[in-house]
Design a protein around this motif. Structure first.
Motif, mmCIF file in Angstrom:
data_model
loop_
_atom_site.group_PDB
_atom_site.id
_atom_site.type_symbol
_atom_site.label_atom_id
_atom_site.label_comp_id
_atom_site.label_asym_id
_atom_site.label_seq_id
_atom_site.Cartn_x
_atom_site.Cartn_y
_atom_site.Cartn_z
ATOM 1 N N GLU A 146 0.839 -1.200 0.000
ATOM 2 C CA GLU A 146 0.000 0.000 0.000
ATOM 3 C C GLU A 146 0.879 1.258 0.000
ATOM 4 O O GLU A 146 0.654 2.207 -0.716
ATOM 5 C CB GLU A 146 -0.912 -0.036 1.238
ATOM 6 N N GLN A 178 1.500 4.318 -2.707
ATOM 7 C CA GLN A 178 1.345 5.726 -2.315
ATOM 8 C C GLN A 178 2.587 6.528 -2.700
ATOM 9 O O GLN A 178 2.496 7.679 -3.097
ATOM 10 C CB GLN A 178 1.088 5.822 -0.814
ATOM 11 N N ILE A 206 2.281 7.316 -6.287
ATOM 12 C CA ILE A 206 1.360 8.442 -6.506
ATOM 13 C C ILE A 206 2.075 9.756 -6.207
ATOM 14 O O ILE A 206 1.922 10.736 -6.927
ATOM 15 C CB ILE A 206 0.097 8.296 -5.612
ATOM 16 N N ARG A 207 2.898 9.750 -5.138
ATOM 17 C CA ARG A 207 3.642 10.987 -4.813
ATOM 18 C C ARG A 207 4.550 11.396 -5.964
ATOM 19 O O ARG A 207 4.687 12.568 -6.272
ATOM 20 C CB ARG A 207 4.461 10.782 -3.528
ATOM 21 N N VAL A 259 2.489 12.961 -8.577
ATOM 22 C CA VAL A 259 2.103 14.339 -8.234
ATOM 23 C C VAL A 259 3.189 15.315 -8.680
ATOM 24 O O VAL A 259 2.891 16.365 -9.245
ATOM 25 C CB VAL A 259 1.825 14.469 -6.709
ATOM 26 N N TYR A 271 2.811 15.776 -12.324
ATOM 27 C CA TYR A 271 1.661 16.631 -12.657
ATOM 28 C C TYR A 271 2.029 18.105 -12.542
ATOM 29 O O TYR A 271 1.652 18.915 -13.389
ATOM 30 C CB TYR A 271 0.468 16.333 -11.735
ATOM 31 N N PHE A 293 2.140 20.882 -15.508
ATOM 32 C CA PHE A 293 1.422 22.153 -15.365
ATOM 33 C C PHE A 293 2.324 23.322 -15.764
ATOM 34 O O PHE A 293 1.933 24.194 -16.551
ATOM 35 C CB PHE A 293 0.946 22.305 -13.914
ATOM 36 N N PHE A 327 -2.165 13.700 -17.533
ATOM 37 C CA PHE A 327 -3.382 13.892 -16.737
ATOM 38 C C PHE A 327 -4.393 12.787 -17.023
ATOM 39 O O PHE A 327 -5.138 12.357 -16.144
ATOM 40 C CB PHE A 327 -4.012 15.253 -17.043
ATOM 41 N N HIS A 330 -3.543 9.854 -18.174
ATOM 42 C CA HIS A 330 -2.818 8.580 -17.973
ATOM 43 C C HIS A 330 -2.688 7.730 -19.228
ATOM 44 O O HIS A 330 -2.578 6.511 -19.134
ATOM 45 C CB HIS A 330 -3.495 7.751 -16.862
ATOM 46 N N VAL A 376 -5.019 20.439 -13.393
ATOM 47 C CA VAL A 376 -4.046 19.975 -12.399
ATOM 48 C C VAL A 376 -4.734 19.677 -11.074
ATOM 49 O O VAL A 376 -4.518 18.627 -10.463
ATOM 50 C CB VAL A 376 -2.928 21.032 -12.179
ATOM 51 N N VAL A 409 -6.638 16.376 -11.267
ATOM 52 C CA VAL A 409 -5.838 15.156 -11.173
ATOM 53 C C VAL A 409 -5.253 15.024 -9.760
ATOM 54 O O VAL A 409 -5.091 13.912 -9.245
ATOM 55 C CB VAL A 409 -4.753 15.120 -12.284
ATOM 56 N N LEU A 410 -4.987 16.162 -9.097
ATOM 57 C CA LEU A 410 -4.488 16.105 -7.726
ATOM 58 C C LEU A 410 -5.579 15.644 -6.756
ATOM 59 O O LEU A 410 -5.289 15.005 -5.750
ATOM 60 C CB LEU A 410 -3.927 17.466 -7.293
ATOM 61 N N TRP A 445 -7.845 13.416 -7.482
ATOM 62 C CA TRP A 445 -7.840 11.954 -7.631
ATOM 63 C C TRP A 445 -6.634 11.354 -6.912
ATOM 64 O O TRP A 445 -6.762 10.352 -6.189
ATOM 65 C CB TRP A 445 -7.812 11.594 -9.121
ATOM 66 N N ALA A 446 -5.464 11.985 -7.079
ATOM 67 C CA ALA A 446 -4.255 11.478 -6.420
ATOM 68 C C ALA A 446 -4.422 11.503 -4.895
ATOM 69 O O ALA A 446 -3.945 10.606 -4.197
ATOM 70 C CB ALA A 446 -3.048 12.313 -6.837
ATOM 71 N N LYS A 500 -6.266 8.528 -3.866
ATOM 72 C CA LYS A 500 -5.363 7.372 -3.954
ATOM 73 C C LYS A 500 -4.481 7.300 -2.705
ATOM 74 O O LYS A 500 -4.065 6.228 -2.280
ATOM 75 C CB LYS A 500 -4.475 7.488 -5.204
ATOM 76 N N MET A 501 -4.161 8.490 -2.141
ATOM 77 C CA MET A 501 -3.325 8.537 -0.932
ATOM 78 C C MET A 501 -4.181 8.567 0.330
ATOM 79 O O MET A 501 -3.686 8.875 1.405
ATOM 80 C CB MET A 501 -2.387 9.747 -1.002
ATOM 81 N N LYS A 502 -5.482 8.261 0.163
ATOM 82 C CA LYS A 502 -6.436 8.149 1.278
ATOM 83 C C LYS A 502 -6.590 9.439 2.078
ATOM 84 O O LYS A 502 -6.824 9.412 3.272
ATOM 85 C CB LYS A 502 -6.034 7.011 2.235
#
Lengths: 99, 196
Positions: free
Chosen positions: A2, A6, A9-10, A13, A16, A20, A62, A64, B74, B77-78, B80-81, B84-86
């Motif tokens: 998990e 995560q 995902i970081r 980010v 992203y 931008f 964005f 994916h 942006v 999408v953040l 949603w992210a 994903k990170m709860k």
């Protein structure tokens, strides 16, 4: 596991935020180029080229699309074929002369 | 009856159903906007004269709107992210910002439209204004649609996070795909109408 996802995902980010910044930069370039008053053909080519890069960034990161399942690509490939046909329709006008 | 494959992927498609559904919908949207772009090309190439967009339209306002819409993509999408990170609180903040950006875009657009209407310029004026209002009007309707969906997922729809968090995350991802598409259309509309 998990935590690993995560972390992933970081990382996303950060990507992203970079995308931008790139999109903002490209928008400024688009406007700047328009002030150079190029003639219409190069102006269209440059504007659509920059827009395509921006669109590619949005779709790839964005939306994916850079890591999507095969069926999505197949769907989009079919869409692109029909889209090109649609955009090319005005060309038929060249062969449709009234004489 | 329970809707199947909202969280797990369907074995034959490799996708959850909502993901495939939104991509098929977006494919139809590409054709919708594509037909109008095609009509625009035909009208412009066939026209004896066509004004440069920047002479008639407000480029700085459209530039601001481009920045607003890219920014909203942006934050979308953040949001949603964040799920994903709860981190639900963060999700609410980012989704709220996305909605605000959507409204911001419409307010700027309303100023642009208002300026045109106050000068008696309407779609009936000429081919340029007819295409301008049709293309930006349809895009504006899509922004309104996105705001409605996003507001639902920000508000009452977010209750699903307590019962089915994964399904809710997938819903937000799908709403995001639509919102990014609306951004993508504007990325092409902006230079086409305002800068060429």
């Amino acid at each position: 596991m998990e935590h690993a996802s995560q972390d992933e995902i970081r990382k996303h980010v950060r990507t992203y935020v970079l995308v931008f910044v790139a999109l903002l930069g490209l928008t400024v370039i688009t406007v700047a180029v328009s002030y150079m008053h190029l003639s219409i053909v190069p102006a269209v080519i440059v504007a659509l080229f920059i827009a395509s890069i921006k669109g590619g960034l949005v779709a790839s990161y964005f939306m994916h699309l850079i890591s999507e399942k095969k069926l999505v690509y197949v769907t989009l490939l079919l869409t692109v074929v029909f889209f090109i046909a649609l955009i090319s329709l005005p060309l038929l006008g060249y062969h449709d002369t009234i004489d | 009856m329970q809707i199947p494959y909202t969280v797990t992927t369907r074995p034959d498609t490799g996708l959850h159903n909502a993901k495939l559904g939104i991509w098929l919908f977006l494919a139809s949207e590409v054709m919708l906007f594509g037909s109008l772009f095609s009509a625009y090309i035909l009208l412009r190439v066939a026209a004896v004269e066509w004004p440069h967009g920047s002479q008639l339209l407000n480029v700085p306002l459209a530039f601001i709107n481009t920045v607003i819409l890219i920014g909203s993509s942006v934050t979308m999408v953040l949001s949603w992210a964040s799920l994903k990170m709860k981190d639900f609180a963060k999700y609410r903040r980012y989704m709220g910002l996305t909605i605000l950006c959507g409204f911001g875009f419409l307010v700027v657009k309303a100023f642009e439209y208002g300026a045109k209407f106050s000068h008696g310029l309407s779609p009936a004026e000429d081919l340029f204004y007819a295409t301008y209002f049709t293309l930006t009007g349809l895009h504006g309707l899509h922004v309104i649609g996105g705001i409605i969906v996003n507001t639902y997922f920000w508000g009452p729809g977010s209750r699903m996070w307590d019962t089915e968090p994964e399904r809710f995350t997938n819903r937000v991802e799908v709403a995001g795909l639509y919102w990014h598409f609306v951004d993508l259309v504007w990325i092409f509309l902006f230079p086409t109408l305002y800068l060429l």
